[in-house]
Write an enzyme that holds these catalytic residues in place. Structure first.
Site, short mmCIF file in Angstrom:
data_model
loop_
_atom_site.label_atom_id
_atom_site.label_comp_id
_atom_site.label_asym_id
_atom_site.label_seq_id
_atom_site.Cartn_x
_atom_site.Cartn_y
_atom_site.Cartn_z
N HIS A 175 -40.62 32.12 28.57
CA HIS A 175 -40.62 31.30 29.86
C HIS A 175 -39.22 30.91 30.19
O HIS A 175 -38.12 31.13 29.72
CB HIS A 175 -41.32 29.88 28.99
CG HIS A 175 -40.31 29.26 28.18
ND1 HIS A 175 -40.30 29.51 27.01
CD2 HIS A 175 -39.58 28.20 28.45
CE1 HIS A 175 -39.45 28.57 26.26
NE2 HIS A 175 -38.87 27.74 27.10
N ASP A 202 -37.55 27.04 31.62
CA ASP A 202 -37.94 25.59 31.62
C ASP A 202 -38.38 24.68 32.65
O ASP A 202 -37.92 24.95 33.74
CB ASP A 202 -36.73 24.82 30.83
CG ASP A 202 -36.49 25.38 29.52
OD1 ASP A 202 -37.27 25.39 28.67
OD2 ASP A 202 -35.09 25.61 29.26
N HIS A 209 -36.31 32.59 28.36
CA HIS A 209 -36.01 32.70 26.82
C HIS A 209 -37.22 32.65 26.10
O HIS A 209 -38.36 32.18 26.42
CB HIS A 209 -34.92 31.72 26.46
CG HIS A 209 -35.34 30.08 26.79
ND1 HIS A 209 -35.32 29.64 28.09
CD2 HIS A 209 -35.91 29.00 26.31
CE1 HIS A 209 -35.73 28.49 28.14
NE2 HIS A 209 -36.13 28.05 26.86
N ARG A 260 -32.21 19.14 23.21
CA ARG A 260 -32.13 19.57 24.54
C ARG A 260 -31.95 18.64 25.91
O ARG A 260 -32.66 17.66 25.80
CB ARG A 260 -33.51 20.52 24.71
CG ARG A 260 -32.97 21.26 26.07
CD ARG A 260 -34.21 22.10 26.43
NE ARG A 260 -35.20 21.34 27.28
CZ ARG A 260 -36.64 21.65 27.39
NH1 ARG A 260 -37.04 22.77 26.96
NH2 ARG A 260 -37.24 20.95 28.25
#
Ligand code: OGA
Ligand code: MN
Length: 287
Positions: A110, A112, A262, A278
């Site tokens: 995917h 983000d 990723h 994150r």
């Protein structure tokens, strides 16, 4: 051999198409405008930057992240840090019976927040605790994936659009959990994006796909959409376009969500702890 740059930073490529390690920088200190310009350029060219051995606290992580743009929260607000709600936690650790972070986040390919009308420009993921084995993260260059498609396929898909759906992703990835609430669903309605997007800073094209989060290619019969999506997803993650990151605590990775995908990989989550922080930088509408 590291390549010298005009600033004091040293840049070293990690794989042919994607990833550069940045040496000679301590992210506890403010980054000069000159160095920051080098980092922005390297991110645009190489899509992924690695900073090893950084001993930053949450405030320093957030401050450095803000240099790249406005920071976003997450629909799963329970996994945002209370003191620093710009930090979204990915973890298998529980405290007082409650998970401290989202476990098994991103265990498929995917980019983000592609399920938003304005997906994330990029993310900065900091390794707080990592398992001694497993839990690597894979990154793929979607510029390389686009460039390597044969011209007939490029022409066929150049102007197609696809529906991205957080609900579709959540339903598949977290089937064992409480479903999204009505409010959460309303926060992340399905969106349509081009299947081929233009990098707003470099003008380069990239393939804009993803597993589970991309529900369908629009305007095609269902079976054709499923087959084409599977073909493009398989092509996009060909190992020749990829870099595999073996994490060490203190690593900070920044990636460009406009030109990469990723995927997390499994680890023994009964035996080992993994805690990742994150921050997520706001981006523009893909075109
Ligand atoms: C993310 C993500 C993968 C991982 O932070 O956006 O997908 O390996 N992480 O933790
Ligand atoms: Mn992710």
């Amino acid at each position: 051999m590291p390549q010298a740059t005009s600033s004091t930073l040293q840049l070293e490529n990690l794989s042919p198409f994607i990833g550069t390690a940045v040496h000679g920088i301590d992210l506890r200190e403010p980054v000069s405008d000159a160095d920051f310009a080098v980092l922005r350029d390297a991110l645009n060219q190489r899509s992924l930057l690695l900073f090893r051995g950084q001993q930053i606290d949450e405030g320093q992580h957030v401050a450095f992240s803000r240099r790249f743009g406005t920071l976003l929260g997450h629909v799963l607000t329970q996994f945002l840090k209370q003191q620093h709600p710009e930090i979204y936690v990915l973890s298998n650790v529980t405290e007082g019976g409650k998970p401290i972070g989202n476990h098994k986040e991103g265990w498929n390919w995917h980019s983000d927040l592609s399920y938003k009308a304005e997906p994330s420009l990029g993310a900065l993921l900091y390794a707080v605790e990592v398992p001694p084995e497993g839990g690597d993260t894979l990154f793929a260059s979607m510029h390389a994936a686009w460039d390597a498609l044969d011209p007939a396929m490029q022409q066929r898909i150049r102007h197609l659009k696809a529906t991205h759906s957080y609900a579709n992703y959540y339903g598949k990835a977290f089937a064992d959990r409480q479903p999204l609430s009505d409010k959460q669903r309303a926060d992340v309605p399905d969106v349509q994006h081009p299947l081929v997007r233009t990098h707003p800073e470099t003008g380069r094209l990239s393939l804009y796909v993803g597993q589970d989060v991309v529900k369908q290619i629009d305007g095609l019969p269902a079976d054709e959409s499923t087959a084409l999506l599977a073909e493009l997803n398989a092509h996009a993650i060909d190992p020749r376009f990829c870099y595999r990151h073996r994490w060490q605590a203190g690593d900070l990775l920044i990636w460009d969500n406009r030109s990469t995908m990723h995927c997390a990989t499994p680890y023994d989550d009964h035996k080992y702890r993994r805690v990742m922080h994150r921050t997520t930088v706001a981006g523009d509408r893909p075109f």
